[in-house]
Motif scaffolding. Structure first.
Motif, PDB file in Angstrom:
ATOM      1  N   THR A 165       0.828  -1.197   0.000  1.00  0.00           N
ATOM      2  CA  THR A 165       0.000   0.000   0.000  1.00  0.00           C
ATOM      3  C   THR A 165       0.867   1.254   0.000  1.00  0.00           C
ATOM      4  O   THR A 165       2.047   1.204   0.363  1.00  0.00           O
ATOM      5  CB  THR A 165      -0.926   0.037   1.231  1.00  0.00           C
ATOM      6  N   ASP A 166       0.274   2.374  -0.386  1.00  0.00           N
ATOM      7  CA  ASP A 166       1.006   3.641  -0.428  1.00  0.00           C
ATOM      8  C   ASP A 166       1.560   4.032   0.948  1.00  0.00           C
ATOM      9  O   ASP A 166       2.730   4.413   1.044  1.00  0.00           O
ATOM     10  CB  ASP A 166       0.095   4.740  -0.971  1.00  0.00           C
ATOM     11  N   PRO A 167       0.768   3.933   2.049  1.00  0.00           N
ATOM     12  CA  PRO A 167       1.326   4.280   3.363  1.00  0.00           C
ATOM     13  C   PRO A 167       2.506   3.396   3.762  1.00  0.00           C
ATOM     14  O   PRO A 167       3.492   3.874   4.337  1.00  0.00           O
ATOM     15  CB  PRO A 167       0.136   4.085   4.316  1.00  0.00           C
ATOM     16  N   THR A 168       2.428   2.092   3.450  1.00  0.00           N
ATOM     17  CA  THR A 168       3.523   1.187   3.799  1.00  0.00           C
ATOM     18  C   THR A 168       4.764   1.492   2.963  1.00  0.00           C
ATOM     19  O   THR A 168       5.893   1.434   3.455  1.00  0.00           O
ATOM     20  CB  THR A 168       3.105  -0.286   3.603  1.00  0.00           C
ATOM     21  N   ALA A 169       4.552   1.841   1.696  1.00  0.00           N
ATOM     22  CA  ALA A 169       5.678   2.246   0.850  1.00  0.00           C
ATOM     23  C   ALA A 169       6.342   3.493   1.434  1.00  0.00           C
ATOM     24  O   ALA A 169       7.570   3.634   1.396  1.00  0.00           O
ATOM     25  CB  ALA A 169       5.205   2.505  -0.572  1.00  0.00           C
TER      26      ALA A 169
END
Length: 342
Positions: A165-169
């Motif tokens: 996901t974008d937040p994890t990236a």
């Protein structure tokens, strides 16, 4: 001109005889050159690699002037090419060769240092770029912005049927920094560790490569949030991982200097991007963006006190027999207090 897949494709379709990529991050222009070389290999197949900074004119003529045994055009791959490494006479001969290519296609890349946030292009490099644009393609492969980086990481994970996901990236970026070669390796490693399902924040925290600067900045944020206890716990973890107290202190100083930079900019109503330009900052503006979020909780005088504390710590570590761990823990508590006092 910035690298463009569309311009590159158009040059390829028009039978370009040279493809040139340049930028300040070695991974980016090298990757772009290798990608195009792979496309050209499918049609031509023969590659002669000449390593930089300046293959001799004789080497270039031998590689580019020979007719291919298979009737196709030879591929000449110039790695870490530097036009400025040639004498004026030899460079003129190299340029003449590029203008007369019949039996070969040249693919080259250069790593060019930055000055005040822009590539430092000398006259010969500028001439080389113009020549490549005349007979083929030339493009500056610029560092992606944070959002583009997150998208690239998510796409790489998706290519392995793994969710990122974008937040994890974003967490992965904060933890590992913006070295693209390292980041791609990290995504590959974490995807495998997840069983090619999903790379979660927990997996990043457990297995991603430790970046001292990122971990120290986490400490700074904990201090800013008035959580000295957790900041000290983070410090103990870094020491257990055998990080030297002086290295931790250096990273702390760097973080607080960045806070001071962006706070000084905020006082003058300058955003972090302008601060990046004003100070000829060598690092990424992404780091200054994160610093701006933290600096908003401080006054300039508070940050001045914090930097003074760190100067004392630095001197103490170099001349005080007291344990470095104790000195660091004491300094963290003093930093927390400095952020509270008016």
């Amino acid at each position: 001109m910035l690298h463009s897949e569309q311009r590159q494709k158009q040059a390829f379709q028009q039978g370009a005889s040279v493809f040139y990529y340049y930028g300040s991050d070695g991974f980016l222009p090298r990757s772009a050159a290798q990608k195009q070389l792979s496309v050209l290999e499918d049609e031509n197949g023969e590659v002669t690699q000449l390593d930089g900074p300046a293959p001799t004119v004789e080497e270039l003529v031998a590689a580019a002037g020979t007719i291919s045994f298979f009737g196709t055009r030879r591929l000449v791959y110039l790695t870490e090419f530097q036009p400025s490494a040639y004498s004026e006479k030899d460079f003129a001969e190299v340029c003449d060769l590029i203008g007369q290519l019949e039996n070969a296609i040249v693919v080259a890349y250069s790593i060019i240092p930055q000055e005040r946030g822009r590539l430092k292009l000398n006259k010969q490099t500028q001439r080389w770029i113009a020549l490549c644009e005349q007979f083929g393609y030339a493009g500056e492969v610029a560092m992606p912005n944070p959002q583009q980086l997150r998208n690239m990481l998510s796409q790489r994970a998706a290519s392995m049927n793994t969710k990122l996901t974008d937040p994890t990236a974003g967490i992965l970026l904060e933890r590992c920094g913006q070295d693209l070669f390292l980041l791609q390796n990290e995504v590959d490693k974490l995807a495998a560790a997840s069983g090619y399902t999903e790379i979660t924040p927990g997996l990043v925290a457990e297995l991603a490569t430790q970046n001292l600067e990122a971990d120290v900045f986490d400490m700074v944020r904990l201090i800013t949030q008035k959580n000295a206890t957790k900041a000290c716990q983070k410090l103990h973890l870094l020491l257990e991982m055998r990080n030297e107290p002086i290295a931790i202190t250096a990273a702390l100083i760097g973080s607080y200097v960045d806070l001071y930079r962006v706070k000084a900019g905020q006082v003058e109503k300058h955003g972090y991007a302008q601060v990046h330009k004003d100070f000829s900052y060598k690092g990424s503006d992404y780091r200054l963006k994160k610093s701006a979020e933290t600096a908003s909780r401080y006054t300039l005088s508070q940050l001045q006190r914090c930097i003074a504390i760190l100067m004392e710590l630095d001197l103490g570590l170099k001349g005080n027999p007291t344990s470095g761990a104790i000195q660091l823990e004491t300094a963290l508590c003093r930093l927390a207090m400095a952020g509270i006092k008016a």
